[in-house]
Design a protein around this motif. Structure first.
Motif, PDB file in Angstrom:
ATOM      1  N   LYS A   1       0.783  -1.105  -0.043  1.00 32.55           N
ATOM      2  CA  LYS A   1       0.225  -0.005   0.189  1.00 32.55           C
ATOM      3  C   LYS A   1       0.793   0.905  -0.077  1.00 32.55           C
ATOM      4  O   LYS A   1       0.692   2.112  -0.367  1.00 32.55           O
ATOM      5  CB  LYS A   1      -0.837  -0.228   1.767  1.00 32.55           C
ATOM      6  CG  LYS A   1      -2.048  -0.413   1.509  1.00 32.55           C
ATOM      7  CD  LYS A   1      -3.294  -0.226   1.748  1.00 32.55           C
ATOM      8  CE  LYS A   1      -4.513  -0.619   2.057  1.00 32.55           C
ATOM      9  NZ  LYS A   1      -4.935  -0.593   3.846  1.00 32.55           N
ATOM     10  N   ALA A   2       2.248   0.727   0.757  1.00 32.83           N
ATOM     11  CA  ALA A   2       2.621   2.308   0.774  1.00 32.83           C
ATOM     12  C   ALA A   2       3.626   2.756  -0.062  1.00 32.83           C
ATOM     13  O   ALA A   2       3.695   4.057  -0.462  1.00 32.83           O
ATOM     14  CB  ALA A   2       3.980   2.409   2.182  1.00 32.83           C
ATOM     15  N   ILE A   3       3.640   1.486  -1.235  1.00 39.49           N
ATOM     16  CA  ILE A   3       4.360   1.713  -2.478  1.00 39.49           C
ATOM     17  C   ILE A   3       3.591   2.049  -3.575  1.00 39.49           C
ATOM     18  O   ILE A   3       4.455   2.180  -4.892  1.00 39.49           O
ATOM     19  CB  ILE A   3       6.381   0.969  -2.592  1.00 39.49           C
ATOM     20  CG1 ILE A   3       5.323  -0.466  -2.952  1.00 39.49           C
ATOM     21  CG2 ILE A   3       6.767   1.017  -1.476  1.00 39.49           C
ATOM     22  CD1 ILE A   3       6.679  -1.221  -3.300  1.00 39.49           C
ATOM     23  N   GLU A   4       2.897   1.465  -3.276  1.00 37.87           N
ATOM     24  CA  GLU A   4       1.925   1.589  -4.899  1.00 37.87           C
ATOM     25  C   GLU A   4       2.149   2.731  -5.732  1.00 37.87           C
ATOM     26  O   GLU A   4       1.795   3.020  -6.536  1.00 37.87           O
ATOM     27  CB  GLU A   4       0.369   0.923  -4.663  1.00 37.87           C
ATOM     28  CG  GLU A   4      -0.581   1.436  -4.276  1.00 37.87           C
ATOM     29  CD  GLU A   4      -1.705   0.402  -3.359  1.00 37.87           C
ATOM     30  OE1 GLU A   4      -1.843  -0.689  -4.179  1.00 37.87           O
ATOM     31  OE2 GLU A   4      -2.545   0.522  -2.690  1.00 37.87           O
ATOM     32  N   GLU A   5       1.607   4.130  -4.549  1.00 36.12           N
ATOM     33  CA  GLU A   5       1.481   5.233  -5.726  1.00 36.12           C
ATOM     34  C   GLU A   5       2.761   6.024  -4.754  1.00 36.12           C
ATOM     35  O   GLU A   5       2.119   7.163  -4.604  1.00 36.12           O
ATOM     36  CB  GLU A   5      -0.024   5.450  -5.144  1.00 36.12           C
ATOM     37  CG  GLU A   5      -0.967   5.021  -6.373  1.00 36.12           C
ATOM     38  CD  GLU A   5      -2.572   5.649  -5.634  1.00 36.12           C
ATOM     39  OE1 GLU A   5      -2.360   6.650  -5.301  1.00 36.12           O
ATOM     40  OE2 GLU A   5      -3.499   5.382  -6.744  1.00 36.12           O
ATOM     41  N   SER A   6       3.493   5.626  -4.441  1.00 35.11           N
ATOM     42  CA  SER A   6       4.874   6.385  -4.261  1.00 35.11           C
ATOM     43  C   SER A   6       5.773   6.463  -5.325  1.00 35.11           C
ATOM     44  O   SER A   6       6.296   5.833  -6.108  1.00 35.11           O
ATOM     45  CB  SER A   6       4.894   6.126  -2.670  1.00 35.11           C
ATOM     46  OG  SER A   6       3.915   6.240  -1.770  1.00 35.11           O
ATOM     47  N   ASP A   7       6.301   7.682  -4.877  1.00 37.25           N
ATOM     48  CA  ASP A   7       7.850   7.539  -5.813  1.00 37.25           C
ATOM     49  C   ASP A   7       8.973   7.665  -4.402  1.00 37.25           C
ATOM     50  O   ASP A   7      10.428   7.341  -5.349  1.00 37.25           O
ATOM     51  CB  ASP A   7       8.184   9.104  -6.230  1.00 37.25           C
ATOM     52  CG  ASP A   7       6.349   9.335  -7.321  1.00 37.25           C
ATOM     53  OD1 ASP A   7       6.533   8.830  -7.536  1.00 37.25           O
ATOM     54  OD2 ASP A   7       6.444  10.949  -7.205  1.00 37.25           O
ATOM     55  N   SER A   8       8.568   7.296  -3.290  1.00 37.70           N
ATOM     56  CA  SER A   8      10.083   6.945  -2.274  1.00 37.70           C
ATOM     57  C   SER A   8       9.016   6.880  -0.921  1.00 37.70           C
ATOM     58  O   SER A   8       7.880   7.063  -0.896  1.00 37.70           O
ATOM     59  CB  SER A   8      10.783   8.521  -2.247  1.00 37.70           C
ATOM     60  OG  SER A   8       9.638   9.444  -1.245  1.00 37.70           O
ATOM     61  N   ILE A   9      10.009   6.145  -0.478  1.00 36.80           N
ATOM     62  CA  ILE A   9       9.471   5.877   0.864  1.00 36.80           C
ATOM     63  C   ILE A   9      10.258   6.750   2.529  1.00 36.80           C
ATOM     64  O   ILE A   9      12.013   5.961   1.974  1.00 36.80           O
ATOM     65  CB  ILE A   9       9.060   4.225   1.135  1.00 36.80           C
ATOM     66  CG1 ILE A   9       8.717   4.017   0.500  1.00 36.80           C
ATOM     67  CG2 ILE A   9       9.236   3.961   2.549  1.00 36.80           C
ATOM     68  CD1 ILE A   9       6.924   3.614   1.038  1.00 36.80           C
ATOM     69  N   ALA A  10      10.076   7.464   2.751  1.00 38.38           N
ATOM     70  CA  ALA A  10      10.801   7.170   4.323  1.00 38.38           C
ATOM     71  C   ALA A  10      10.839   6.338   5.571  1.00 38.38           C
ATOM     72  O   ALA A  10      10.027   6.115   6.334  1.00 38.38           O
ATOM     73  CB  ALA A  10      10.313   8.800   4.530  1.00 38.38           C
ATOM     74  N   ILE A  11      11.286   6.148   5.921  1.00 40.65           N
ATOM     75  CA  ILE A  11      11.464   5.206   7.207  1.00 40.65           C
ATOM     76  C   ILE A  11      12.339   6.275   8.303  1.00 40.65           C
ATOM     77  O   ILE A  11      13.734   6.382   8.198  1.00 40.65           O
ATOM     78  CB  ILE A  11      12.828   3.200   6.930  1.00 40.65           C
ATOM     79  CG1 ILE A  11      11.539   2.853   5.882  1.00 40.65           C
ATOM     80  CG2 ILE A  11      12.086   2.914   7.883  1.00 40.65           C
ATOM     81  CD1 ILE A  11      12.351   1.672   5.362  1.00 40.65           C
ATOM     82  N   SER A  12      11.699   5.845   9.177  1.00 34.94           N
ATOM     83  CA  SER A  12      12.143   6.449  10.776  1.00 34.94           C
ATOM     84  C   SER A  12      12.271   5.322  11.432  1.00 34.94           C
ATOM     85  O   SER A  12      11.405   4.448  11.299  1.00 34.94           O
ATOM     86  CB  SER A  12      11.919   7.513  11.372  1.00 34.94           C
ATOM     87  OG  SER A  12      11.769   8.286  12.132  1.00 34.94           O
ATOM     88  N   ILE A  13      13.557   5.708  12.255  1.00 35.14           N
ATOM     89  CA  ILE A  13      13.953   4.482  12.736  1.00 35.14           C
ATOM     90  C   ILE A  13      13.926   5.083  14.872  1.00 35.14           C
ATOM     91  O   ILE A  13      14.689   5.987  15.271  1.00 35.14           O
ATOM     92  CB  ILE A  13      14.939   3.982  12.933  1.00 35.14           C
ATOM     93  CG1 ILE A  13      14.946   3.294  11.476  1.00 35.14           C
ATOM     94  CG2 ILE A  13      15.827   2.587  13.768  1.00 35.14           C
ATOM     95  CD1 ILE A  13      14.487   2.048  11.272  1.00 35.14           C
ATOM     96  N   ILE A  14      13.427   4.564  15.040  1.00 39.08           N
ATOM     97  CA  ILE A  14      13.688   4.163  17.322  1.00 39.08           C
ATOM     98  C   ILE A  14      14.018   3.421  17.724  1.00 39.08           C
ATOM     99  O   ILE A  14      13.750   2.644  17.385  1.00 39.08           O
ATOM    100  CB  ILE A  14      11.670   4.821  17.413  1.00 39.08           C
ATOM    101  CG1 ILE A  14      11.405   6.569  16.481  1.00 39.08           C
ATOM    102  CG2 ILE A  14      11.712   5.147  18.965  1.00 39.08           C
ATOM    103  CD1 ILE A  14      10.706   7.140  17.369  1.00 39.08           C
TER     104      ILE A  14
END
Lengths: 553, 484
Positions: B92-105
């Motif tokens: 779902k996150a990538i199907e219409e996105s050009d990029s993904i941001a991943i945040s790590i805690i």
């Protein structure tokens, strides 16, 4: 008599445990330990998941789970005795039901299976999967005996047969045969064809699904052995014994076997006898030598080998121990030798010979060759040999390939017995102190300064390069000189002694180097003086004897 | 069994995801997290499975918040430092996105740290299947190996043929015709030794050792129309180094190139491709099928003594598919010997614009050469250069293009110098490559414990149709056709 036997039989399970343990001690206490160095359980879902998806995979993993505790010979014997006692108890309870509670016969017949499993553990190069496979089949037979409803039992057996084929391979044949016989005995005609049909259909389905190439592969005990070994027909005797025992138990009432106390005494005697039959005692001595070498008990190795000169493998172990103790030049010809093979045998295709070759090369400082053979031995043991994983870590550290070493140590850190050592080594790699660990600095110093193509005939070239890089390496020097002496290559021996004499690796000549130089320079006082050899010396002559004997051959 | 275990793991993951604690507030560190595999700043295809990873920093607990540029975001929690992303949420996150941001805690001893977000860029779809041979990076003997096909949209892998079904014989050199898994070939060695050509369900077993050939067929490349396959025939040996970081050297004593006519079972062996003084190998057809590229080195005499002097140039010859004829001369495309380099494995993008090849100091078998790097050549200008964005100090070797030419998979030993892993990289219209990423696995620790190499990664548009059983059955029972 019969009553006394029946009373005594109550204690039979304990007796089985004790007798198996005693037989293990008597037949060769290092056998189970020896298995452990080739296989251990790695606590990793990826590795376990890959194995469990194969035919015989569950059985293989179960065997590894048990083998991981075999690091100590005595603990291994106790665990093995417990496993065989379990097989005994499970089979006894099953036979009790199908023999309609013929107590004597049900208590004694399983002893034959136990005796045969024990014998197989020593004699046929089968892995522990043979034992655990029979344990799994016995467990399923026992569960089936708890089901009172005849149709329920049939359903259970029909469902468990394919499961057992997949989980434990060929032992399912005996399971299916016993289940069929017991069903027929119970008067259920569907068993005549039912279970054999389930068995064959399951086999066909597994072949179609890609679990096996053909029916022979499913039925073959090769699944329980190194793939290069074809198990002898004798290996099948245990499966046959299980089926025959079940058949006799079923016929116990009809043939009045249970009343025959002497028959039962005979079965006990035969079972113990089977367990005690040894087909090759020499194997056990090598397993002991292997154990001693792993624990660096070199003095004991030399003692044991001094009593055995029948095989060059004894020479290999003895000379490796002498090499590790730095005594090769002083003691090599105090014992019989049979040419170069007495120091290093050319490796064959078995994983244990490759490991032996690897050990010898590692001892003499030929790290690349040790790495090559450790690698081959590891992959032939399906990447589960803790000994070879550690050797690969060591050789990669010696090479300076720390990332590759870390990988092998990471896998070892997922084992029960080696995690502490592996984690310690990983943290020393991380802190840059790994060359302070054990003899890794010494091995690192063996790396030649220049590269060369490596092969069995080029061994001396590599050792010479290694000495050029590290002239303080006296062990390697002793190996190099000894190789030439064993080959009777006096010219090359003279050249390397001349090249390295007076350097830290050869400050003075060891006993047999001196003897050999005396032979070469006999009558040339100047040359003898150069090497501080007394021109009047009359050497004890062991090397001269070897030299002449070999020439005479 | 594999599907069952996958289903169980998916169910357990879903249960864990449903009780995922909400990501807490944390102090920003201002640094990127250290993760394995390294997926920071990479470009991924829109149809790739979730790139699960491990956080290298020691922590008791960790959270990852994944935010697509389309606005959809989800989070996941880990109690062991392994970040396992939910496949449906990832899609779902990538199907219409050009990029993904991943945040790590992360949380360690009650102290929470929030790392700077890292980006994953999303681009076009890749061919959904990747086929490789999995084997120990071997020495002389082998035990277990197989050719496997992995679906890139999920983690499912199936064996095309595992050597437990061929009496543990060796197998190698699988090759698809224009990324079509319906038409492919591979070799089996030892007991069932032959070349097997599979054409949409039909198997042909070939005995490829002809009277004058140096060996059986070895390195293959399909002609685009599927009627021909170019092969090398090699007399190969390997030796072991005493202290070289390359460990092993694989070299040829002699080699030639032949073109196999699939319809007539005939090997075409023109004299220009089988010179006594030269060693010809690694043939590759251009996408229009009119040119055959290959590597060629002067025979330097006794091996292995002179193996470090052997350097392969890149050559080409014209080919006429209609009548199976070759041009009258061989042209040198790159004279690598002149610059003290050696070329292997030329591969051309499907649009015919780019060629990627391996360049190393000497020799032919690049995977054992630490210095082996991939180079890009613009076929329009003939200019070539090191593809620095995808190379590492360790070996980069076998590579193959996707059918749309926008992706390339390469074999690299960058992780530990010994075990080959498949890395995927994106190529834009100007021939720029993105930072490569390793093929994602369900368990991010997979590569750390896997003691096998992934050789010859080949992308395909579809799944292999034929079963292991059919191949094993053909190996055991089929008569081989003798190649003329």
């Amino acid at each position: 008599m019969e009553n006394r036997i029946k009373a005594a039989i109550q204690h039979l399970p304990w007796a089985v445990f004790a007798i198996v343990a005693v037989l293990n001690l008597a037949l060769g206490k290092f056998n189970l330990c020896y298995m452990e160095q080739w296989q251990t359980f790695i606590y990793d879902a990826n590795i376990a998941g890959e194995r469990i998806a194969e035919m015989n995979g569950a059985n293989y993993l179960l065997s590894l789970l048990i083998i991981q505790f075999f690091t100590d010979p005595y603990l291994a014997i106790l665990i093995n005795a417990a496993v065989l006692s379990c097989i005994y108890l499970l089979q006894r309870d099953f036979l009790m039901r199908i023999s309609q509670h013929s107590v004597l016969i049900s208590n004694t017949l399983p002893l034959i299976t136990v005796g045969m499993v024990l014998a197989m553990q020593y004699n046929t190069n089968l892995f522990y999967t043979y034992t655990t496979g029979i344990l799994m089949a016995s467990l399923l037979l026992w569960i089936s005996s708890l089901i009172n409803n005849e149709w329920g039992r049939l359903a259970f057996m029909a469902a468990s047969t394919p499961l057992l084929i997949l989980a434990a391979g060929p032992v399912a044949t005996a399971y299916m045969a016993i289940a069929t016989l017991s069903g027929i005995r119970a008067g259920n005609r569907i068993y005549y064809l039912g279970l054999p049909l389930v068995f064959l259909i399951s086999c066909a389905a597994f072949i179609h699904a890609g679990y096996a190439m053909n029916l022979v592969q499913i039925l073959s005990l090769r699944q329980y052995a190194d793939i290069r070994i074809t198990p002898s027909l004798m290996s099948y005797e245990c499966l046959i014994a299980m089926v025959v025992s079940a058949f006799l138990a079923m016929m116990a009432r009809k043939w009045r076997l249970d009343g025959n106390a002497w028959l039962c005494v005979g079965i006990v005697a035969v079972s113990v006898g089977i367990g005690f039959v040894q087909r090759n005692r020499n194997n056990e001595i090598f397993k002991e030598l292997n154990y001693l070498s792993r624990h660096q008990q070199y003095g004991r190795i030399i003692e044991l080998c001094a009593q055995n000169n029948s095989n060059v493998l004894f020479h290999n172990y003895r000379n490796m121990a002498l090499g590790e103790m730095g005594l090769l030049g002083d003691s090599l010809f105090s014992y019989p030798n049979m040419g170069l093979a007495s120091i290093i045998m050319q490796s064959d295709k078995s994983y244990f010979m490759k490991a032996m070759y690897c050990d010898a090369q590692y001892a003499m400082g030929n790290i690349a060759a040790a790495q090559q053979y450790a690698f081959e031995s590891l992959q032939m043991t399906r990447n589960t040999s803790p000994k070879m994983l550690m050797r690969l870590a060591e050789t990669n550290i010696a090479f300076g390939e720390l990332d590759a070493a870390r990988k092998y140590l990471h896998i070892l850190s997922k084992t029960l017995a080696y995690s502490h050592q592996a984690n310690e080594m990983i943290s020393m790699i991380d802190s840059g102190q790994i060359y302070q660990y054990g003899n890794l600095a010494e091995k690192r110093s063996c790396m030649p300064a220049h590269d060369s193509a490596m092969g069995f005939p080029d061994m001396d070239k590599i050792l010479e390069l290694s000495l050029e890089a590290n002239p303080a390496n006296s062990k390697t020097m002793q190996y190099l000189g000894s190789l030439y002496l064993l080959e009777k290559n006096m010219e090359r021996f003279r050249q390397v002694v001349q090249k390295f004499y007076g350097t830290p690796c050869l400050p003075k000549l060891p006993r047999y180097f001196e003897e050999a130089m005396y032979l070469i320079h006999s009558g040339n006082a100047d040359s003898l003086a150069k090497y501080h050899i007394d021109s009047q010396m009359e050497p004890a002559g062991n090397y001269k004897k070897y030299y002449l004997t070999r020439l005479a051959q | 069994m594999r599907k069952l275990s996958a289903a169980i793991i998916a169910a357990v993951s879903a249960m864990i995801a449903s009780c995922t604690p909400t990501p807490p507030e944390a102090t920003p560190t201002g640094t990127l997290p250290s993760i394995y595999p390294d997926y920071t700043g990479v470009t991924m295809p829109r149809n790739i499975c979730p790139p699960n990873f491990m956080i290298k920093q020691e922590c008791d607990r960790a959270w990852a918040i994944v935010s697509g540029s389309s606005g959809y975001s989800f989070s996941t929690y880990s109690s062991n430092g392994k970040i396992i992303l939910d496949p449906k949420s990832w899609q779902k996150a990538i199907e219409e996105s050009d990029s993904i941001a991943i945040s790590i805690i992360t949380e360690k001893d009650g102290q929470r740290a929030k790392y700077s977000d890292f980006a994953i860029y999303i681009s076009s779809c890749i061919d959904p299947y990747l086929t490789y041979r999995r084997i120990e990076p071997g020495y002389e003997h082998y035990t277990e190996m197989g050719i496997y096909q992995r679906c890139l949209q999920s983690y499912d892998e199936r064996a095309i043929i595992d050597n437990s079904l061929t009496n543990h014989g060796c197998m190698n050199c699988h090759s698809f015709c224009k990324q079509d898994a319906g038409k492919f070939l591979f070799h089996l060695r030892a007991e069932y030794g032959a070349t097997y050509i599979v054409d949409h369900g039909n198997i042909e077993k070939l005995n490829t050792k002809t009277k004058n050939a140096i060996s059986n067929f070895v390195y293959p490349y399909w002609h685009p129309d599927g009627r021909y396959v170019a092969f090398s025939t090699n007399n190969t040996q390997q030796i072991f180094h005493a202290c070289d970081p390359n460990r092993i050297e694989v070299f040829d004593h002699e080699s030639d190139v032949v073109v196999y006519d699939v319809e007539n079972h005939k090997a075409l062996a023109p004299a220009l491709l089988s010179s006594k003084n030269d060693m010809e190998t690694f043939p590759t057809f251009s996408p229009d099928g009119k040119t055959l590229y290959f590597c060629s080195a002067r025979n330097q005499g006794t091996m292995p003594d002179s193996c470090k002097k052997v350097r392969y140039n890149l050559m080409k010859i014209s080919f006429e598919a209609g009548n199976g004829s070759f041009g009258g001369k061989v042209d040198t495309v790159i004279n690598a010997e002149k610059i003290h380099k050696s070329i292997s494995l030329p591969r051309i993008s499907p649009d015919g614009r780019w060629m990627v090849f391996v360049m190393m100091d000497y020799g032919t078998f690049s995977i054992w050469h630490q210095e082996a790097d991939l180079y890009l050549m613009d076929l329009a200008t003939g200019e070539y250069s090191n593809i620095t964005t995808i190379n590492s100090p360790r070996p980069e070797s076998y590579h193959s293009f996707s059918s749309n030419g926008e992706w390339m998979v390469l074999a690299s030993r960058r992780d530990d110098g010994l075990y080959t892993r498949p890395y995927i990289t994106h190529i834009d219209e100007n021939g720029r490559f993105s930072k490569p990423f390793v093929l994602p696995q369900r368990d991010p620790e997979y590569y750390a414990v896997c003691l096998k190499s992934f050789n010859i990664p080949e992308l395909s548009k579809n799944a292999v149709e034929i079963s292991q059983y059919e191949i094993s059955n053909a190996a055991q029972n089929m008569e081989a056709i003798n190649v003329k």
